[in-house]
Design a protein around this motif. Structure first.
Motif, PDB file in Angstrom:
ATOM      1  N   VAL A  11       0.846  -1.185   0.000  1.00 31.34           N
ATOM      2  CA  VAL A  11       0.000   0.000   0.000  1.00 31.34           C
ATOM      3  C   VAL A  11       0.887   1.242   0.000  1.00 31.34           C
ATOM      4  N   ARG A  12       0.496   2.254  -0.747  1.00 27.63           N
ATOM      5  CA  ARG A  12       1.291   3.488  -0.805  1.00 27.63           C
ATOM      6  C   ARG A  12       1.424   4.120   0.578  1.00 27.63           C
ATOM      7  N   ASP A  13       2.587   4.705   0.833  1.00 25.67           N
ATOM      8  CA  ASP A  13       2.894   5.238   2.159  1.00 25.67           C
ATOM      9  C   ASP A  13       1.990   6.396   2.569  1.00 25.67           C
ATOM     10  N   LYS A  14       1.367   7.079   1.616  1.00 28.58           N
ATOM     11  CA  LYS A  14       0.516   8.224   1.966  1.00 28.58           C
ATOM     12  C   LYS A  14      -0.740   7.807   2.733  1.00 28.58           C
ATOM     13  N   HIS A  15      -1.063   6.505   2.700  1.00 28.28           N
ATOM     14  CA  HIS A  15      -2.233   6.014   3.422  1.00 28.28           C
ATOM     15  C   HIS A  15      -1.879   5.504   4.824  1.00 28.28           C
ATOM     16  N   ALA A  16      -0.613   5.600   5.212  1.00 25.70           N
ATOM     17  CA  ALA A  16      -0.161   4.990   6.470  1.00 25.70           C
ATOM     18  C   ALA A  16      -0.854   5.594   7.683  1.00 25.70           C
ATOM     19  N   LEU A  18      -3.806   7.017   7.990  1.00 22.83           N
ATOM     20  CA  LEU A  18      -5.192   6.567   8.081  1.00 22.83           C
ATOM     21  C   LEU A  18      -5.278   5.147   8.609  1.00 22.83           C
ATOM     22  N   LEU A  19      -4.424   4.279   8.085  1.00 25.27           N
ATOM     23  CA  LEU A  19      -4.433   2.883   8.507  1.00 25.27           C
ATOM     24  C   LEU A  19      -3.973   2.736   9.965  1.00 25.27           C
ATOM     25  N   LYS A  20      -3.032   3.576  10.387  1.00 23.76           N
ATOM     26  CA  LYS A  20      -2.600   3.531  11.785  1.00 23.76           C
ATOM     27  C   LYS A  20      -3.746   3.907  12.722  1.00 23.76           C
ATOM     28  N   GLY A  21      -4.558   4.880  12.313  1.00 26.52           N
ATOM     29  CA  GLY A  21      -5.722   5.251  13.113  1.00 26.52           C
ATOM     30  C   GLY A  21      -6.714   4.110  13.227  1.00 26.52           C
ATOM     31  N   TRP A  22      -6.954   3.428  12.111  1.00 23.59           N
ATOM     32  CA  TRP A  22      -7.848   2.256  12.146  1.00 23.59           C
ATOM     33  C   TRP A  22      -7.254   1.157  13.014  1.00 23.59           C
ATOM     34  N   ALA A  23      -5.931   0.981  12.939  1.00 20.67           N
ATOM     35  CA  ALA A  23      -5.280  -0.063  13.733  1.00 20.67           C
ATOM     36  C   ALA A  23      -5.429   0.206  15.224  1.00 20.67           C
ATOM     37  N   ARG A  24      -5.357   1.477  15.632  1.00 19.25           N
ATOM     38  CA  ARG A  24      -5.565   1.809  17.046  1.00 19.25           C
ATOM     39  C   ARG A  24      -6.987   1.469  17.481  1.00 19.25           C
ATOM     40  N   ALA A  25      -7.954   1.712  16.588  1.00 18.77           N
ATOM     41  CA  ALA A  25      -9.343   1.357  16.892  1.00 18.77           C
ATOM     42  C   ALA A  25      -9.519  -0.155  16.982  1.00 18.77           C
ATOM     43  N   VAL A  26      -8.812  -0.895  16.135  1.00 16.28           N
ATOM     44  CA  VAL A  26      -8.847  -2.359  16.195  1.00 16.28           C
ATOM     45  C   VAL A  26      -8.284  -2.846  17.525  1.00 16.28           C
ATOM     46  N   ASN A  27      -7.166  -2.254  17.957  1.00 18.10           N
ATOM     47  CA  ASN A  27      -6.566  -2.636  19.240  1.00 18.10           C
ATOM     48  C   ASN A  27      -7.519  -2.354  20.399  1.00 18.10           C
ATOM     49  N   PHE A  28      -8.214  -1.210  20.343  1.00 14.57           N
ATOM     50  CA  PHE A  28      -9.177  -0.862  21.390  1.00 14.57           C
ATOM     51  C   PHE A  28     -10.297  -1.896  21.454  1.00 14.57           C
ATOM     52  N   THR A  29     -10.807  -2.296  20.287  1.00 19.51           N
ATOM     53  CA  THR A  29     -11.882  -3.295  20.242  1.00 19.51           C
ATOM     54  C   THR A  29     -11.402  -4.637  20.756  1.00 19.51           C
ATOM     55  N   TRP A  30     -10.208  -5.035  20.341  1.00 19.03           N
ATOM     56  CA  TRP A  30      -9.640  -6.310  20.798  1.00 19.03           C
ATOM     57  C   TRP A  30      -9.500  -6.340  22.327  1.00 19.03           C
ATOM     58  N   ASN A  31      -8.978  -5.266  22.894  1.00 17.46           N
ATOM     59  CA  ASN A  31      -8.787  -5.214  24.344  1.00 17.46           C
ATOM     60  C   ASN A  31     -10.121  -5.208  25.091  1.00 17.46           C
ATOM     61  N   TYR A  32     -11.121  -4.533  24.521  1.00 14.38           N
ATOM     62  CA  TYR A  32     -12.452  -4.532  25.129  1.00 14.38           C
ATOM     63  C   TYR A  32     -13.034  -5.943  25.144  1.00 14.38           C
ATOM     64  N   VAL A  33     -12.937  -6.627  24.016  1.00  9.90           N
ATOM     65  CA  VAL A  33     -13.452  -8.002  23.919  1.00  9.90           C
ATOM     66  C   VAL A  33     -12.670  -8.924  24.845  1.00  9.90           C
ATOM     67  N   ASN A  34     -11.377  -8.700  24.946  1.00  8.34           N
ATOM     68  CA  ASN A  34     -10.534  -9.518  25.820  1.00  8.34           C
ATOM     69  C   ASN A  34     -10.970  -9.383  27.283  1.00  8.34           C
ATOM     70  N   TRP A 152       2.759  -0.679   5.018  1.00 14.07           N
ATOM     71  CA  TRP A 152       1.476  -1.370   5.069  1.00 14.07           C
ATOM     72  C   TRP A 152       1.264  -2.230   3.829  1.00 14.07           C
ATOM     73  N   TYR A 153       0.572  -3.359   4.031  1.00 15.89           N
ATOM     74  CA  TYR A 153       0.309  -4.308   2.955  1.00 15.89           C
ATOM     75  C   TYR A 153      -1.165  -4.708   2.980  1.00 15.89           C
ATOM     76  N   PHE A 154      -1.685  -4.969   1.802  1.00 20.29           N
ATOM     77  CA  PHE A 154      -3.057  -5.452   1.650  1.00 20.29           C
ATOM     78  C   PHE A 154      -2.992  -6.940   1.319  1.00 20.29           C
ATOM     79  N   ASN A 155      -3.537  -7.775   2.205  1.00 21.45           N
ATOM     80  CA  ASN A 155      -3.518  -9.218   2.025  1.00 21.45           C
ATOM     81  C   ASN A 155      -4.938  -9.708   1.781  1.00 21.45           C
ATOM     82  N   VAL A 156      -5.143 -10.463   0.721  1.00 25.64           N
ATOM     83  CA  VAL A 156      -6.496 -10.910   0.389  1.00 25.64           C
ATOM     84  C   VAL A 156      -6.457 -12.300  -0.216  1.00 25.64           C
ATOM     85  N   ALA A 157      -7.451 -13.107   0.147  1.00 19.04           N
ATOM     86  CA  ALA A 157      -7.608 -14.438  -0.447  1.00 19.04           C
ATOM     87  C   ALA A 157      -8.417 -14.305  -1.733  1.00 19.04           C
ATOM     88  N   VAL A 158      -7.961 -14.968  -2.783  1.00 20.61           N
ATOM     89  CA  VAL A 158      -8.633 -14.897  -4.076  1.00 20.61           C
ATOM     90  C   VAL A 158      -8.853 -16.306  -4.620  1.00 20.61           C
TER      91      VAL A 158
END
Length: 352
Positions: A11-16, A18-34, A152-158
């Motif tokens: 993924v192009r570095d200019k999106h880093a 935005l993705l870091k912000g989403w990753a922090r939200a993912v961590n928050f959700t994971w810790n809440y569920v934990n 950042w990398y985009f991983n997808v099953a095809v």
């Protein structure tokens, strides 16, 4: 025949950011569920399933800026990992500090789409280096992931169409330290990528240049992966059956050869050959490589002149005292592995 294959795109570095912000939200959700899951086990003795967790996280996507399917995937992934490790509470995902968790944003099938040469996900377009022609594949579930250097990398099953194999030959592969792999056709791959950059890595470590250290480690990893991918693809394209010695890296890393063993990447090569052979519909087998180095591939005897034990690892060529044939140590072992593979195939046919 159709199979499921995972592709990775940078993924192009200019999106880093935005993705870091989403990753922090993912961590928050994971810790809440934990915390929620651990509390349920402690107070009620109930292990919450992913279905049980969904009502507690419903609507969280709007508040956190995440796709609703990402929230669901976090719940399912958490339950899967908890079952695997058989613990009532998993480690926290950290967004700050030296030991922070690398970014991860999962999604379900259909959440990400490829539009006008760009990737569309959660209301945002992402530019990627499309080296596979993503638009020609049907995308399924996947994730965005971050590496140690912040890329950042985009991983997808095809869904992938498997072509009929064209190779008709068979090959044996001997795994080693001096050469990572030597096959029965006398083709060798050198490997030893860590050794090539070991001096530069040492200088960066003594200078406490952490950014440079990460870059060198990434270069070593990428070089090794590139070499093994090209070699495994070559073997799969040219052969109908591939046989590899069952050398164990886990045992040898406990010896003085640990650095060379880890640098060789035997396990990675075996994994690549295994799944690529399965995709191509060809035979891949691991055979017992005991005495393959000492046995003469011409007369089948174990002469006194053959190299034996660790003390004679430095002998790269030897002459059989029984038949007089001169052997390259690794090629001879690969030819013996090939012969053992043929015997196994014959035995399977007879048993059938």
């Amino acid at each position: 025949m159709r199979i499921i294959k995972t592709l990775q795109f940078r993924v192009r570095d200019k999106h880093a950011n935005l993705l870091k912000g989403w990753a922090r939200a993912v961590n928050f959700t994971w810790n809440y569920v934990n915390e929620l899951s651990e509390r349920s086990i402690r107070e009620r003795g109930v292990f919450l399933s992913a279905y049980d967790l969904h009502p507690y996280t419903k609507g969280a996507g709007k508040e956190l800026g995440l796709h609703s399917q990402t929230i669901q995937e976090i719940n399912e992934e958490y339950v899967t990992r908890r079952r695997q490790v058989k613990r009532r509470r998993l480690n926290w995902r950290k967004s700050k500090g030296v030991r922070r968790s690398l970014g991860w944003v999962p999604f379900k099938s259909g959440a990400a789409k490829f539009k006008n040469g760009q990737l569309y996900f959660n209301g945002q377009f992402f530019k990627i280096w499309d080296s596979y022609g993503l638009g020609s594949y049907k995308m399924k579930a996947g994730s965005f992931s971050e590496d140690a250097r912040g890329r950042w990398y985009f991983n997808v099953a095809v869904v992938f169409e498997v072509c009929e194999p064209t190779g008709k030959a068979c090959v044996g592969v001997d795994l080693g330290c001096k050469e990572t792999a030597t096959d029965s056709n006398d083709y060798k791959i050198k490997g030893r990528e860590y050794r090539k950059l070991e001096l530069q890595l040492g200088l960066a470590q003594r200078a406490n240049n952490k950014k440079r250290v990460k870059a060198i480690h990434a270069k070593i990893k990428n070089r090794r992966k590139d070499t093994l991918h090209k070699y495994s693809r070559k073997l799969v394209n040219e052969n109908a059956a591939i046989f590899v010695g069952n050398v164990s890296s886990q045992k040898l890393v406990k010896t003085r050869m640990a650095k060379s063993v880890l640098d060789a990447g035997w396990s990675t090569l075996k994994t690549l050959l295994e799944y690529k052979s399965a995709h191509a519909g060809i035979v891949f087998e691991e055979v017992n490589e005991a005495y393959t180095t000492q046995t003469c591939s011409c007369c089948g005897s174990i002469p006194d002149s053959s190299p034996k034990g660790r003390a004679r690892l430095g002998i790269r060529e030897w002459t059989c005292s029984e038949c007089g044939t001169t052997h390259d140590r690794d090629v001879n072992a690969a030819m013996n592995i090939l012969a053992l593979g043929h015997e196994r195939l014959v035995g399977e046919k007879v048993a059938a």
